[in-house]
Design a protein around this motif. Structure first.
Motif: not given
Length: 186
Positions: A29-30, A32, A37-38, A40-41, A44-45
């Motif tokens: 997870l990344s 910004n 955290i977005d 959409s991210e 995804r996770v």
């Protein structure tokens, strides 16, 4: 896309904050640059959030909409303030221009209304010029003969002497006229 803080993401998925931090540290997870955290991210996770947490997402989206509206209204207020300031400056400028023109008009009116000391009018034939005095007996007889319509002759004018005899100026000739005169005179 919408960005969520770690706490908001933990509430949305019903997870512990520590597990979200572990995923971030592992690189799954990344974040910004602002530390959020977005969504959409996160999807995804972690996948789609569960149905019972939809209420939290709705509340967050309404708060984001309200913040956006508030920001837009603040920008509009700033624009209106600038327009009001410009209108005020234009009004001051116009008032100054009007005052300047009024002053010019008053000055011109004063100049037009100002009486001239040496000027005689048809209604004011009694005015006497400063150079004419009644001590000279010749002037007394000249005034007695004066009919009021013409100016009496002045025997002595101190301001501009008039010559008694004026010679007429010779006729100006062009180039051919001067040549013809030179040929005929010889």
């Amino acid at each position: 896309m919408k960005a969520l803080s770690v706490i908001e993401l933990a509430q949305l998925y019903g997870m512990n904050r520590q597990s979200i931090y572990k995923r971030i540290n592992k690189g799954d997870l990344s974040k910004n640059s602002d530390g959020k955290i977005d969504l959409s991210e996160a999807i995804r996770v972690f996948g789609e959030p569960s149905q019972n947490n939809k209420h939290v997402t709705t509340l967050q989206s309404t708060s984001v909409q309200k913040e956006t509206e508030v920001d837009m209204l603040k920008q509009q207020i700033d624009i209106l303030k600038k327009q009001l300031q410009l209108a005020h400056e234009r009004e001051i400028f116009q008032r100054e221009q009007l005052a300047t023109k009024d002053n010019q008009i008053e000055a011109i009116q004063r100049l037009l209304e100002a009486p001239k000391a040496n000027m005689t009018t048809f209604t004011d034939q009694e005015s006497v010029q400063p150079s004419m005095t009644k001590t000279d007996p010749e002037l007394d007889t000249a005034e007695a003969k004066h009919d009021g319509l013409t100016t009496p002759e002045q025997t002595e004018n101190e301001h501009s002497p008039v010559p008694t005899h004026i010679e007429p100026q010779p006729k100006k000739r062009g180039l051919f006229g001067r040549l013809a005169k030179a040929v005929f005179d010889n």
